[in-house]
Structure formats: structure tokens, C-alpha cells
Design a protein around this motif. Structure first.
Motif, PDB file in Angstrom:
ATOM      1  N   GLU A 117       9.273  13.100   3.772  1.00  0.00           N
ATOM      2  CA  GLU A 117       8.162  13.180   2.828  1.00  0.00           C
ATOM      3  C   GLU A 117       8.576  12.647   1.470  1.00  0.00           C
ATOM      4  OE1 GLU A 117       5.431  16.783   2.230  1.00  0.00           O
ATOM      5  OE2 GLU A 117       6.678  16.806   0.421  1.00  0.00           O
TER       6      GLU A 117
ATOM      7  N   TRP B 177       5.874   5.713  -6.238  1.00  0.00           N
ATOM      8  CA  TRP B 177       6.287   6.787  -5.342  1.00  0.00           C
ATOM      9  C   TRP B 177       7.137   7.747  -6.153  1.00  0.00           C
ATOM     10  CZ3 TRP B 177       7.544   1.773  -2.970  1.00  0.00           C
ATOM     11  CH2 TRP B 177       6.598   1.375  -2.013  1.00  0.00           C
TER      12      TRP B 177
ATOM     13  N   ASN C 112       0.854  -1.185   0.000  1.00  0.00           N
ATOM     14  CA  ASN C 112       0.000   0.000   0.000  1.00  0.00           C
ATOM     15  C   ASN C 112       0.890   1.234   0.000  1.00  0.00           C
ATOM     16  OD1 ASN C 112      -1.558   2.278   0.980  1.00  0.00           O
ATOM     17  ND2 ASN C 112      -3.162   0.804   1.503  1.00  0.00           N
TER      18      ASN C 112
ATOM     19  N   GLN D 188       5.596   9.692   9.785  1.00  0.00           N
ATOM     20  CA  GLN D 188       5.372   9.543  11.229  1.00  0.00           C
ATOM     21  C   GLN D 188       6.621   9.100  11.980  1.00  0.00           C
ATOM     22  OE1 GLN D 188       1.993   6.898  11.567  1.00  0.00           O
ATOM     23  NE2 GLN D 188       0.504   8.562  11.295  1.00  0.00           N
ATOM     24  N   ASN D 189       7.461   8.284  11.365  1.00  0.00           N
ATOM     25  CA  ASN D 189       8.610   7.709  12.058  1.00  0.00           C
ATOM     26  C   ASN D 189       9.935   8.398  11.751  1.00  0.00           C
ATOM     27  OD1 ASN D 189       7.625   5.005  13.479  1.00  0.00           O
ATOM     28  ND2 ASN D 189       6.563   5.167  11.511  1.00  0.00           N
TER      29      ASN D 189
ATOM     30  N   GLU E 138       0.383   3.899   2.765  1.00  0.00           N
ATOM     31  CA  GLU E 138       0.805   3.480   4.103  1.00  0.00           C
ATOM     32  C   GLU E 138       2.309   3.636   4.281  1.00  0.00           C
ATOM     33  OE1 GLU E 138      -0.876   2.564   6.903  1.00  0.00           O
ATOM     34  OE2 GLU E 138      -2.631   3.278   5.786  1.00  0.00           O
ATOM     35  N   VAL E 139       3.073   3.366   3.240  1.00  0.00           N
ATOM     36  CA  VAL E 139       4.532   3.553   3.307  1.00  0.00           C
ATOM     37  C   VAL E 139       4.855   5.034   3.480  1.00  0.00           C
ATOM     38  CG1 VAL E 139       6.702   3.335   2.029  1.00  0.00           C
ATOM     39  CG2 VAL E 139       5.020   1.469   1.988  1.00  0.00           C
ATOM     40  N   GLN E 140       4.169   5.893   2.729  1.00  0.00           N
ATOM     41  CA  GLN E 140       4.387   7.331   2.867  1.00  0.00           C
ATOM     42  C   GLN E 140       4.044   7.805   4.285  1.00  0.00           C
ATOM     43  OE1 GLN E 140       2.346   7.536  -1.349  1.00  0.00           O
ATOM     44  NE2 GLN E 140       2.497   9.584  -0.479  1.00  0.00           N
ATOM     45  N   LYS E 141       2.949   7.299   4.813  1.00  0.00           N
ATOM     46  CA  LYS E 141       2.533   7.653   6.172  1.00  0.00           C
ATOM     47  C   LYS E 141       3.569   7.201   7.196  1.00  0.00           C
ATOM     48  CE  LYS E 141      -1.327   6.830   9.400  1.00  0.00           C
ATOM     49  NZ  LYS E 141      -2.634   6.137   9.562  1.00  0.00           N
ATOM     50  N   TYR E 142       4.113   6.011   7.011  1.00  0.00           N
ATOM     51  CA  TYR E 142       5.136   5.473   7.926  1.00  0.00           C
ATOM     52  C   TYR E 142       6.391   6.353   7.911  1.00  0.00           C
ATOM     53  CZ  TYR E 142       8.348   2.129  10.092  1.00  0.00           C
ATOM     54  OH  TYR E 142       9.271   1.516  10.917  1.00  0.00           O
ATOM     55  N   LEU E 143       6.810   6.780   6.734  1.00  0.00           N
ATOM     56  CA  LEU E 143       8.015   7.620   6.627  1.00  0.00           C
ATOM     57  C   LEU E 143       7.806   8.966   7.315  1.00  0.00           C
ATOM     58  CD1 LEU E 143       9.062   6.914   2.916  1.00  0.00           C
ATOM     59  CD2 LEU E 143      10.297   6.231   4.986  1.00  0.00           C
TER      60      LEU E 143
ATOM     61  N   SER F  71       9.981  11.599   9.714  1.00  0.00           N
ATOM     62  CA  SER F  71       9.718  12.953   9.228  1.00  0.00           C
ATOM     63  C   SER F  71      10.267  13.156   7.812  1.00  0.00           C
ATOM     64  CB  SER F  71      10.308  14.005  10.185  1.00  0.00           C
ATOM     65  OG  SER F  71       9.623  15.235  10.039  1.00  0.00           O
TER      66      SER F  71
END
Length: 365
Positions: free
Chosen positions: A344, A357, A329, A339-340, A332-337, A342
Motif C-alpha cells: 500500500e 504518491w 495514472n 493487487q500484485n 493505477e500504479v497504487q492499484k497495481y502494487l 500487497s
């Protein structure tokens, strides 16, 4: 007379506290400290003689960036899409045949924008992720015999770099002007406005130049300016009318500057400093740095079994589109990067949404 009571529904007094990100998407890129510092320099009025010196110095540095001697080489007060619109608004008269080579999201935007200026707009399309051959471009140009040809040099949505070398004599055969979008490529890969016969070219300050968003360099050739001056109808966009911008930015010798709009002085200071950094490093070294960084990224991706979407000879060094592996997904990978770490990175646009990506190694980054 008594005043009505104050409505405090929307009153708040909290200051912003934004996080620090490593911006590895399609832009903006992170701003170097020297450039960032210029954003808080003392503001000058737009008719201040010292500000005129800043304007002239900025124009000179932009000519180096574009590799041009065009007198009309200025920053537009607005995003890259404003510079795009400046080109189209000035160069299209109602009924003009406009040929747009469509290879992605932003060349599609050029097409849509051209329609709004009542051009007789023709489409030539290729598959997203690919580019046009010189033979195909020649065929389309001779077929439509346009007044204006438009294409994107570095397509942000696909990560493809177009090859425009060799277009100059083809355009001369039909008397067409050439407009090129270099928003994601100028400052990252070799580009020569004069040598390659480009009549209108623009970029964004916030990508490979590592300047702020909202200020966008543009250049018009003498042929383009002659076309604008000989229009039978007024430019349909007052704010971006080159005939009104020129007396402020490029007044005739001995003539005073004429006010057009209040320029964003601090954005121009920051753009100027970004251009100084490029000049100090040398544009050829900046190109080489982008290529080296991109090749390191390619090797790293391959080492973990992830692959760039575009074939090597057409890759845009400043922006790599990476295939999302089967079953992953992308969002989800973008969100993980974020959140964990910082960090983008961006997802795909249009036809590529959820499939790639977009990883940017631009300017300072």
C-alpha cells in the motif's frame, strides 16, 4: 406479552479474513510482533490497581518520547484528530486570537476545528510543499499577537518538515502558547518539547511509533495547564476536557483516581510495548534509522528517474511525497502494487490529488 418476530435481514456469521499488507503509505504502519501480541493480553478494568501501574509506566515512556517533564503527558482514547481537538478545545476560549500557520491539509483541519471553538482565528499561508521561514513566522506573530499559535511539524499531505527551532523567544515576546502537530513526525525526526518551548503537542500511535490506531499521545506544558485551569468558560468538549482527564491520569499526590471514561486497555498495552521498543533502541537511534531508510529511498527513486517533491532540507524522513511522472495514472500504479505485491502506498490529498504518491517509511517499516 408476545415478542415480535426476529428480523434476520442483516444476520450473518462469517468471520473476517483480512490480507497481509506491507503498509508503505502515510499511516498506519505495520505493527511489530511484540506490539501485536499485547493486543490480545488479558483485559484489565480501568480502575484496577495493576492497570494504574500500566498507566504510570506509559506516561513515563511518553515523556521520553516527547522529551518533556510535563506531568500531563497521556494517551488520548481516539485518533490523532481527537488529540488535535483535545488541544484546541482546552486551549481556546471564545474570542481568543488563534494564529494557524497553514501549509497543507492537516493545518487546514486545525483552522477549521479552531473556528468551531469560537476562536478569533487568523490564517497565515504558504504554498503546499514549502514551509514558513522563522522571519515570516515572527512577522505574523507580531502582527496578530495571538494567545495560541498552531502549526504542523510534519505535514502528512506534503511530506514537509517545519523548522520550529527559534520560535520560543518570539512567542515569549507576545505571551503566546505554541501547539504543534507531530502526528507524522514524532519518533522519526528529532523533536524536543521542553527545549523548543512547545506547550501542547500530540501524535498518533499508528505512524512512526508502530502502535495501533485509536490511541494518541498528548502533552501539555505547565503554562498550558494553567491556561486551562483559569478558563472563564467550561471546556466545550466533555470527553476531551483536560480538567476531567487529569484526575484520572494525573491525580494530585495522595488523591484517588477519579473515573472519567472506560479506557481502551488493550490499545494502551500495545502503545506501551511500542514505546518500550523505542526506549530499548534509544530515541536517537530511532531517528537515525528513519533518516537512513529515507536516504536509501531517495537514491532508489532517483535511479529510476522518479523524484521526491520536497527539497532536501525540508523533507520529512518518515513520509516522502513522490512526483507522479507525466502521463502516469497515479491511482493505477497504487492499484497495481496492491493487487500484485500487497503493498500500500497512498495518493495525494487536496491540492496534490493525482500529482504525488505518499510513501511512508515509518516505525517498524
Amino acid at each position: 406479552m408476545s415478542l415480535p418476530s426476529i428480523d434476520n435481514t442483516f444476520k450473518h456469521g462469517s468471520s473476517l479474513n483480512t490480507p497481509t499488507r506491507l503498509l508503505l503509505g502515510p499511516g498506519p504502519s505495520n505493527i511489530p510482533p511484540r506490539v501485536n501480541a499485547k493486543l490480545i493480553s488479558p483485559i484489565l478494568g480501568h480502575m484496577d490497581p495493576v492497570f494504574f501501574q500500566v498507566m504510570e509506566s506509559t506516561k513515563t515512556l511518553l515523556k521520553y518520547l516527547f522529551q518533556t517533564h510535563n506531568e500531563f503527558t497521556i494517551p488520548i482514547s481516539g485518533a490523532g484528530s481527537a488529540a488535535m481537538e483535545c488541544c484546541l478545545a482546552n486551549l481556546i476560549e471564545p474570542g481568543d486570537v488563534v494564529l494557524v500557520f497553514i501549509s497543507g491539509y492537516f493545518s487546514e483541519r486545525i483552522y477549521e476545528m479552531s473556528l468551531r471553538y469560537n476562536g478569533n482565528v487568523k490564517r497565515a499561508e504558504c504554498t503546499w510543499g514549502e514551509t514558513f521561514s522563522l522571519e515570516r513566522m515572527k512577522e505574523e506573530i507580531h502582527k496578530h499577537r495571538p494567545q495560541l499559535v498552531c502549526l504542523v511539524h510534519g505535514e502528512t499531505s506534503t511530506g514537509v518538515r517545519a523548522d520550529i527551532v527559534g520560535l520560543k523567544p518570539i512567542l515569549a515576546e507576545v505571551g503566546a502558547l505554541l501547539m504543534v502537530d507531530t502526528v507524522a513526525s514524532l519518533g522519526a525526526v528529532p523533536f524536543f518539547v521542553d527545549e523548543w518551548g512547545v506547550d501542547a503537542c500530540y501524535t498518533g500511535g499508528q505512524k512512526c511509533l508502530s502502535g495501533p490506531p485509536g490511541i494518541s499521545p498528548i502533552t501539555f506544558s505547565p503554562k498550558a495547564m494553567q491556561k486551562i485551569k483559569s478558563r472563564k468558560t467550561p471546556v466545550a468538549n466533555w470527553y476531551l476536557d483536560a480538567t476531567l482527564l487529569a484526575p484520572y491520569w494525573c491525580p494530585a499526590e495522595g488523591q484517588p483516581r477519579k473515573y472519567h471514561h472506560t479506557t481502551p486497555a488493550n490499545l494502551i498495552y500495545a502503545l506501551h510495548e511500542a514505546l518500550v521498543l523505542i526506549s530499548e533502541e534509544g530515541i536517537e537511534n530511532v531517528w537515525e534509522r528513519h533518516r537512513n531508510a529515507a536516504e536509501l529511498l531517495y537514491k532508489g527513486l532517483e535511479s529510476i528517474g522518479v523524484h521526491p517533491y520536497v527539497e532536501p532540507k525540508h523533507r520529512l524522513y518518515s513520509l516522502t511525497n513522490v512526483k507522479v511522472p507525466e502521463g502516469v495514472n497515479a491511482a493505477e500504479v497504487q492499484k497495481y502494487l496492491i493487487q500484485n505485491f500487497s503493498i500500500e502506498v497512498a495518493g495525494g490529498l487536496g491540492l496534490f490529488a493525482g500529482k504525488i504518491w505518499r510513501v511512508g517509511l515509518m516505525g517498524f517499516n
